[in-house]
Each structure stands twice: as structure tokens, then as C-alpha cells.
Design an enzyme around this catalytic site. Structure first.
Site, PDB file in Angstrom:
ATOM      1  N   LEU A 220       0.823  -1.210   0.000  1.00  0.00           N
ATOM      2  CA  LEU A 220       0.000   0.000   0.000  1.00  0.00           C
ATOM      3  C   LEU A 220       0.856   1.258   0.000  1.00  0.00           C
ATOM      4  O   LEU A 220       1.987   1.254   0.502  1.00  0.00           O
ATOM      5  CB  LEU A 220      -0.912   0.029   1.232  1.00  0.00           C
ATOM      6  CG  LEU A 220      -1.980  -1.061   1.336  1.00  0.00           C
ATOM      7  CD1 LEU A 220      -2.597  -1.038   2.721  1.00  0.00           C
ATOM      8  CD2 LEU A 220      -3.043  -0.887   0.259  1.00  0.00           C
ATOM      9  N   GLU A 275      13.898  13.769  -6.473  1.00  0.00           N
ATOM     10  CA  GLU A 275      14.221  14.198  -7.835  1.00  0.00           C
ATOM     11  C   GLU A 275      12.952  14.695  -8.513  1.00  0.00           C
ATOM     12  O   GLU A 275      11.915  14.033  -8.466  1.00  0.00           O
ATOM     13  CB  GLU A 275      14.807  13.035  -8.642  1.00  0.00           C
ATOM     14  CG  GLU A 275      16.068  12.418  -8.039  1.00  0.00           C
ATOM     15  CD  GLU A 275      17.270  13.342  -8.141  1.00  0.00           C
ATOM     16  OE1 GLU A 275      17.268  14.224  -9.038  1.00  0.00           O
ATOM     17  OE2 GLU A 275      18.201  13.190  -7.330  1.00  0.00           O
TER      18      GLU A 275
END
Length: 319
Positions: A220, A275
Site C-alpha cells: 500500500l 528528484e
């Protein structure tokens, strides 16, 4: 077992280049009979290619040496290898937050020995668009902070938590919450939100426990939704994030799901493991057990998800 160390000397603004050669000599002396191999990356995404080729060539273990970015690249390369090629991590980079969730030692030599001797277990891999993330992805404020953090680390050649906190303070004065529509496993939440942190693991930013409920092997995503905080309220909340105490705020909610889509107006930046990864709209998912990872002896215990925070959108009012 054939073991390949993939080393990113750029990680940690030169720290990896300083510490790794001595550790490598020590490993060769201690484990001379095991035929250890090492490859140094030469360009961005090089680690993914090397890891993929190593998995195809039958290496039993691939070890990422660097920061969270290096680890994510290597994970990308071995994600389809299953149990044939396990992944391990030697943290020598700037933040190295995944090691906190996974219980990998901060000491690089101890982590290298764990990488050789530890027993792997399944780990999930998050997806954002066509890319992947192992740690935490996000939308909004924290993505803007990630971009500013990179600029500051490049400018000052610094590592650790201080540059990230500096980036937070800089972005805080110019960023405003976005109107967002968040759909988690078919349930929609709408409002004005500062950020959405999508956690496969718990930490980012050099020790901020942003999603303390996350578990790397439960299949999950734990999605933390932060409402429209004022600047003073954000400053007051910031120190609590390191211990996970921010979950008690009335403007924080957590949703667990397998799929997540986010739209924002105006569009908001997206990051994966620190990033930048484009802008909204964006879709997140989870690949359960995509990796075989060598955890440390004391992985972080997830905080229990409070019933009053689960599956409820954060209030759109400012705090």
C-alpha cells in the site's frame, strides 16, 4: 553468490569518493574468497543499466553505494529479477533516508557487511507515471523544496539536514497552497492543500519522518495530505515532523491506497525520492513485493494509522 557493488562517486558531494576506497579494500581482505566485484557509475541512470545487466547475468546480489537517488536507480534495474537478484544498500550519500526505514546501519562498513551477509525480504516499489520510487514521492510544497535543496547543495557543496531546512525556509515565503483534486482508490478529496507526500517508506529530507505510518512491504501507499497552512503555522509544525508528531495536527490526514491521482490548479511540481518528476496531473501506484531487499536488524516500526485521520481530506481552511 556473485555480488556486484555499484558505486556512485558523485553521491554525497564527494563523500562517497572519500570513504568508499578504504571500505572496499577492507571488504576485499575480509571476503577475498567470495569474488566481490565493483563498478563505478559514469553518468546519470548508469546505475539502472548496470543493475539490469547484472540481474540478467545471474548476480545474486547487487549493492547500491551512494545516496537514495543511487538506490532508486539500482532498484529500477533489478525490479523484474524477483528473488534471483536481491538488493542491498551502503549509505554514503547526502540524505540516505531509506536506510532509516529499512534499518540499514549509518556506518558504511557495517552496512557493507550487512549487504554481504544479510537475508533479503520482499519490498514494494512505488510508481509515479512511468517512473518508480522506493522511498517517498510528493506533490506541491515538498517538490519545490526538493528542487531548491538541489540548488543549495550544488552551491554550497553541503550534505545532511541543514541544506534541506534552508530550502524549506526559502520556499516557504513564496509557495502557496494549490487547489487540488485527489482520488485515492476511487475516493475523491478536494480542497486547498500545501502538499501531498506519497510514502512507500517513512523519511525524507535528511531525517524528516514525513509519513511515519508507511510500511515498505504492505502493498500500500500511505498518502499524507497537508492542508492550507499559514507561514507561522508551517514554521511551528516543522520541528514536529522529525519525530512524526505532525500527525496530531488537525490539518493532516493520511489515506492508504493502491492507486492515487492528483490534479492541481495552478499545476504543482512532482518529485520522486527528491528528484523532480514533472508536474500535475500525475498518477501514483504500487508494485507489491517488486524487490528482494536486505533490511537491517532494526527497521523502523510504522506508527498506527488513527481512525480519525484515515480516508478524510484535510480541512481547506488555513491554520
Amino acid at each position: 553468490m556473485k555480488t556486484l557493488f555499484i558505486v556512485n562517486y558523485v553521491a554525497g558531494r564527494g563523500r562517497t569518493r572519500r570513504v568508499w576506497p578504504g571500505i572496499w579494500r577492507e571488504l576485499q581482505q575480509r571476503y577475498a574468497a567470495e569474488g566481490l566485484e565493483m563498478v563505478v557509475t559514469a553518468a546519470p541512470r548508469d546505475a539502472t543499466r548496470i543493475a539490469r545487466e547484472a540481474a540478467q547475468e545471474g548476480y545474486g546480489r547487487v549493492v547500491a553505494v551512494g545516496g537514495d537517488g543511487t538506490l532508486t536507480e539500482v532498484a529500477d534495474g533489478v525490479q523484474h529479477a524477483g528473488e534471483r537478484t536481491s538488493l542491498a544498500f551502503v549509505p554514503t550519500g547526502a540524505g540516505c533516508d531509506f536506510r532509516r526505514t529499512a534499518g540499514v546501519p549509518a556506518d558504511a562498513l557495517a552496512a557493507a557487511e550487512l549487504a554481504l551477509k544479510g537475508q533479503p525480504r520482499p519490498a514494494d516499489l512505488g510508481t509515479v507515471g512511468t517512473s518508480t520510487f522506493l522511498n517517498v514521492a510528493g506533490v506541491g510544497f515538498d517538490a519545490e523544496v526538493a528542487a531548491e535543496d538541489h540548488r543549495l547543495r550544488d552551491k554550497y557543496s553541503s550534505t545532511g539536514t541543514v541544506p534541506y531546512v534552508r530550502a524549506v525556509l526559502r520556499v516557504l515565503w513564496r509557495y502557496r497552497a494549490r487547489d487540488m483534486r485527489i482520488v485515492a482508490d476511487g475516493t475523491a478529496f478536494e480542497g486547498k492543500f500545501l502538499l501531498v507526500a506519497v510514502g512507500n517508506a517513512q523519511y525524507y529530507g535528511g531525517g524528516m519522518r514525513i509519513v511515519p505510518t508507511a510500511c515498505v512491504d504492505d502493498g500500500l501507499l500511505d498518502v499524507l495530505i497537508a492542508g492550507d497552512y499559514s507561514v507561522p503555522a508551517t514554521l511551528a509544525l516543522l520541528p514536529r515532523v522529525y519525530g512524526g508528531g505532525h500527525l496530531t495536527s488537525s490539518k493532516i490526514r493520511v489515506v492508504r491506497c493502491r492507486e492515487l491521482s492528483i490534479e492541481a490548479s495552478p499545476e504543482a511540481a512532482v518529485h520522486r525520492d527528491g528528484e523532480l518528476s514533472g508536474t500535475t496531473p500525475v498518477h501514483f501506484g504500487i508494485a507489491p513485493g517488486a524487490l528482494s531487499f536486505v533490511y537491517g536488524p532494526t527497521p523502523a516500526t510504522p506508527v498506527a494509522l488513527r481512525p480519525d485521520t484515515a480516508h478524510a481530506a484535510a480541512s481547506p481552511q488555513a491554520e
